[in-house]
Write a protein that holds these residues in place. Structure first.
Motif, PDB file in Angstrom:
ATOM      1  N   VAL A  80     -11.060  24.751 -38.208  1.00 10.88           N
ATOM      2  CA  VAL A  80     -11.690  24.697 -36.885  1.00 10.88           C
ATOM      3  C   VAL A  80     -11.512  23.287 -36.346  1.00 10.88           C
ATOM      4  O   VAL A  80     -11.964  22.322 -36.961  1.00 10.88           O
ATOM      5  CB  VAL A  80     -13.189  25.064 -36.982  1.00 10.88           C
ATOM      6  N   CYS A  81     -10.830  23.195 -35.211  1.00  9.90           N
ATOM      7  CA  CYS A  81     -10.487  21.897 -34.645  1.00  9.90           C
ATOM      8  C   CYS A  81     -11.754  21.127 -34.268  1.00  9.90           C
ATOM      9  O   CYS A  81     -12.685  21.674 -33.679  1.00  9.90           O
ATOM     10  CB  CYS A  81      -9.597  22.103 -33.420  1.00  9.90           C
ATOM     11  N   SER A  82     -11.740  19.824 -34.610  1.00  9.38           N
ATOM     12  CA  SER A  82     -12.911  19.001 -34.315  1.00  9.38           C
ATOM     13  C   SER A  82     -13.022  18.689 -32.823  1.00  9.38           C
ATOM     14  O   SER A  82     -14.028  18.155 -32.384  1.00  9.38           O
ATOM     15  CB  SER A  82     -12.834  17.706 -35.124  1.00  9.38           C
ATOM     16  N   HIS A  83     -12.004  19.040 -32.036  1.00 10.36           N
ATOM     17  CA  HIS A  83     -12.061  18.786 -30.598  1.00 10.36           C
ATOM     18  C   HIS A  83     -12.915  19.836 -29.895  1.00 10.36           C
ATOM     19  O   HIS A  83     -14.036  19.587 -29.499  1.00 10.36           O
ATOM     20  CB  HIS A  83     -10.631  18.744 -30.036  1.00 10.36           C
ATOM     21  N   ARG A  84     -12.427  21.079 -29.831  1.00 11.87           N
ATOM     22  CA  ARG A  84     -13.189  22.110 -29.117  1.00 11.87           C
ATOM     23  C   ARG A  84     -13.384  23.383 -29.934  1.00 11.87           C
ATOM     24  O   ARG A  84     -13.811  24.406 -29.393  1.00 11.87           O
ATOM     25  CB  ARG A  84     -12.470  22.484 -27.809  1.00 11.87           C
ATOM     26  N   GLY A  85     -12.976  23.356 -31.199  1.00 10.04           N
ATOM     27  CA  GLY A  85     -13.296  24.515 -32.050  1.00 10.04           C
ATOM     28  C   GLY A  85     -12.225  25.578 -32.156  1.00 10.04           C
ATOM     29  O   GLY A  85     -12.471  26.641 -32.735  1.00 10.04           O
ATOM     30  N   LYS A 100      -0.866  21.451 -36.103  1.00  9.55           N
ATOM     31  CA  LYS A 100      -1.060  20.998 -34.725  1.00  9.55           C
ATOM     32  C   LYS A 100      -1.871  22.045 -33.983  1.00  9.55           C
ATOM     33  O   LYS A 100      -1.461  23.212 -33.884  1.00  9.55           O
ATOM     34  CB  LYS A 100       0.306  20.811 -34.061  1.00  9.55           C
ATOM     35  N   CYS A 101      -3.008  21.636 -33.475  1.00 13.09           N
ATOM     36  CA  CYS A 101      -3.885  22.592 -32.793  1.00 13.09           C
ATOM     37  C   CYS A 101      -3.194  23.127 -31.537  1.00 13.09           C
ATOM     38  O   CYS A 101      -2.693  22.345 -30.717  1.00 13.09           O
ATOM     39  CB  CYS A 101      -5.198  21.898 -32.429  1.00 13.09           C
ATOM     40  N   PRO A 102      -3.169  24.447 -31.364  1.00 14.54           N
ATOM     41  CA  PRO A 102      -2.451  25.005 -30.219  1.00 14.54           C
ATOM     42  C   PRO A 102      -3.156  24.767 -28.869  1.00 14.54           C
ATOM     43  O   PRO A 102      -2.558  25.003 -27.823  1.00 14.54           O
ATOM     44  CB  PRO A 102      -2.377  26.507 -30.522  1.00 14.54           C
ATOM     45  N   TYR A 103      -4.404  24.297 -28.893  1.00 13.97           N
ATOM     46  CA  TYR A 103      -5.136  24.164 -27.630  1.00 13.97           C
ATOM     47  C   TYR A 103      -4.740  22.873 -26.885  1.00 13.97           C
ATOM     48  O   TYR A 103      -4.182  22.910 -25.790  1.00 13.97           O
ATOM     49  CB  TYR A 103      -6.640  24.199 -27.930  1.00 13.97           C
ATOM     50  N   HIS A 104      -4.986  21.695 -27.503  1.00 21.46           N
ATOM     51  CA  HIS A 104      -4.624  20.436 -26.842  1.00 21.46           C
ATOM     52  C   HIS A 104      -3.684  19.574 -27.673  1.00 21.46           C
ATOM     53  O   HIS A 104      -3.372  18.453 -27.286  1.00 21.46           O
ATOM     54  CB  HIS A 104      -5.877  19.617 -26.518  1.00 21.46           C
ATOM     55  N   GLY A 105      -3.316  20.083 -28.854  1.00 23.38           N
ATOM     56  CA  GLY A 105      -2.268  19.399 -29.610  1.00 23.38           C
ATOM     57  C   GLY A 105      -2.720  18.349 -30.602  1.00 23.38           C
ATOM     58  O   GLY A 105      -1.896  17.581 -31.099  1.00 23.38           O
ATOM     59  N   TRP A 106      -3.994  18.259 -30.936  1.00 27.56           N
ATOM     60  CA  TRP A 106      -4.401  17.324 -31.985  1.00 27.56           C
ATOM     61  C   TRP A 106      -3.773  17.761 -33.312  1.00 27.56           C
ATOM     62  O   TRP A 106      -3.656  18.967 -33.583  1.00 27.56           O
ATOM     63  CB  TRP A 106      -5.929  17.292 -32.145  1.00 27.56           C
ATOM     64  N   SER A 107      -3.440  16.757 -34.142  1.00 28.14           N
ATOM     65  CA  SER A 107      -2.776  17.084 -35.418  1.00 28.14           C
ATOM     66  C   SER A 107      -3.624  16.628 -36.597  1.00 28.14           C
ATOM     67  O   SER A 107      -4.314  15.602 -36.518  1.00 28.14           O
ATOM     68  CB  SER A 107      -1.420  16.386 -35.510  1.00 28.14           C
TER      69      SER A 107
HETATM   70 FE1  FES Z   1      -7.939  21.498 -30.778  1.00 34.94          FE
HETATM   71 FE2  FES Z   1      -8.461  20.696 -28.362  1.00 34.94          FE
HETATM   72  S1  FES Z   1      -9.363  22.322 -29.447  1.00 34.94           S
HETATM   73  S2  FES Z   1      -6.951  19.966 -29.670  1.00 34.94           S
END
Ligand code: FES
Length: 462
Positions: A80-85, A100-107
């Motif tokens: 679960v991405c620490s940015h938005r889940g 690489k998170c498909p939502y905003h690209g954090w790795s």
């Molecule tokens: Fe993963 Fe934004 S939710 S990069």
């Protein structure tokens, strides 16, 4: 409805409220008090043999990624991405140095460390947190016989202690050779519309159902439902349960002469003479002597383990099964992963000794698919039953009903007639005779400890 949770298990009458199966509030509490704390199996390490291999699995409702680092260590990170889940990993399995998170690209790397984002963080107004704060959460990981267990609970005892006295018996099926087991491909996974506790409590000890529900297997000449699986010693420890089969009864009665003749032999010779454990060739069986203790071989020779369950949501299988090509071994490990109050995912690993000849492996794959596969003979019977139990728990009358565990042998029965060679070498609570309800009742007592928030106390050793 205000009824205290503790009152829904009647300790005097050995009854459990049927509503515990599907009550949404109970399920919510299970996520918070049980699946947040127990050690549970997620994978077998041979699924991820190489650096940066991974598989995606779940702990309760939490998705996780099981990864291997360059140094061989295994990690379990919250998917679960620490940015938005968003889930950073959307595939079932693969090999990745970074997710690489498909939502905003954090790795994130395979250990969950934050590695970067598409835009320099200085330009991202306000996103100035330390990198450590952005890491994916990691679970504690330990392995047994190649099985990868994880828990979120920092206070949980080590896995070996969690397994406790049942490990002595598990070794006889899963940790008996130097080379160890490997998976026969990825696990089969299928969703069953039933509460996870239906298979959970069943695997802790319900040998009883095999003679009726799985009768068709017996009629096909199988081993699952003749009386060989009914008599022996039920072992229970820490909520785990396992049935040891009395080799003198059941299908071995056809081999009675050899069994009787073998009684005076030393344990390993006896084992080799009567019947090797499922999944071993005579050559491989020699390794048992190096890997197992003399006491373990004594138990294996007379009371081999077959079906069991590890608390709370795992099942173990090791037995012979009829195929068109003859009898073949099945070694299997199940996990019943909750998806909601009335749905779980059955994750089913089939295993084989790494050192086994290829034709042996091929035959075991056929047997496993025929026996325990999605279209096989065994689990399909259960997959009809568990949803009906689950539905029953939702009705007006159903919620007021109880399920009964009154067929109890009781504590510390002498093993008269079942073990007459001094003290029985294995530990745990031992219930000899025809399989009864003790192990399953102990499973519920262990469940109760977790649900009342006291799982690691001194009285928690059922
Ligand atoms: Fe993963 Fe934004 S939710 S990069």
């Amino acid at each position: 409805d205000g009824t205290p949770l503790a009152d829904l298990i009647d300790l005097e009458r050995h009854e459990v409220s049927l509503r515990l199966l599907t009550d949404p509030e109970v399920f919510r509490l299970e996520l918070d008090r049980l699946f947040s704390r127990v050690w549970t199996v997620l994978a077998h390490e041979t699924e991820i043999p190489n650096a940066f291999d991974y598989v995606a699995r779940d702990i309760g409702l939490d998705p996780v990624i099981v990864t291997r680092s360059r140094d061989g260590s295994i990690n379990v990170v919250h998917n679960v991405c620490s940015h938005r889940g968003m889930q950073v990993c959307r595939a079932e399995a693969g090999n990745e140095k970074q997710f690489k998170c498909p939502y905003h690209g954090w790795s994130f790397n395979e250990q969950g460390r934050f590695m970067g984002s598409p835009v320099a963080r200085e330009n991202m107004h306000g996103e100035f947190r330390a990198k450590e704060e952005l890491a994916l959460k990691k679970a504690r990981v330990q392995t047994y016989a190649g099985f990868v267990f994880a828990t979120w609970d920092q206070e949980a005892p080590p896995l070996e202690e969690y397994l406790g006295e049942i490990k002595f018996y598990l070794d006889l099926m899963f940790d008996r050779t130097e080379s160890g087991l490997e998976v026969l491909g990825p696990p089969q996974r299928f969703v069953i519309p039933a509460n996870w506790k239906c298979p959970g409590e069943q695997h802790a000890g319900d040998g009883y159902h095999a003679m009726t529900l799985h009768r068709s297997i017996n009629e096909l000449g199988g081993s699952e439902s003749d009386d060989s699986s009914m008599y022996g010693i039920d072992v229970s420890a820490n909520g785990h349960g396992l049935r040891l089969i009395d080799r003198r009864k059941g299908k071995w009665k056809n081999n009675r002469e050899a069994v009787l003749k073998a009684q005076t032999l030393p344990p390993f010779e006896k084992l080799r003479t009567i019947m090797l454990p499922p999944g071993l060739t005579p050559e491989m069986a020699e390794e048992l002597k190096d890997k197992l203790t003399e006491d373990q071989i004594r138990v294996l020779a007379d009371y081999p383990p077959s079906v069991g369950g590890l608390f709370p949501n795992m099942g173990t299988f090791c037995f012979e099964f009829p195929t068109p090509m003859g009898m073949a071994a099945i070694i299997s490990w199940h996990s019943f992963v909750p998806k909601g109050p009335d749905e779980f995912e059955f994750v089913n690993w089939f295993l084989v000794e790494k050192d086994a000849p290829q034709e042996f492996k091929d035959l075991m794959r056929r047997a496993a698919t025929l026996g325990l596969g999605t279209t096989g003979f065994v689990e399909t019977d259960d997959a009809d039953t568990w949803p009906m139990m689950t539905e029953a728990s939702k009705g007006f009358m159903g919620r007021r009903g109880t399920i009964k565990y009154g067929a109890l042998t009781g504590e510390d029965q002498p093993l008269t007639g079942y073990w007459d060679k001094g003290e029985f070498p294995g530990g745990g609570h031992l219930y000899p005779g025809f399989t009864k309800d003790d192990s399953q009742w102990n499973w519920w007592l262990r469940w109760r400890d977790f649900m009342l928030g006291e799982p690691w106390g001194p009285d928690a050793h059922h």
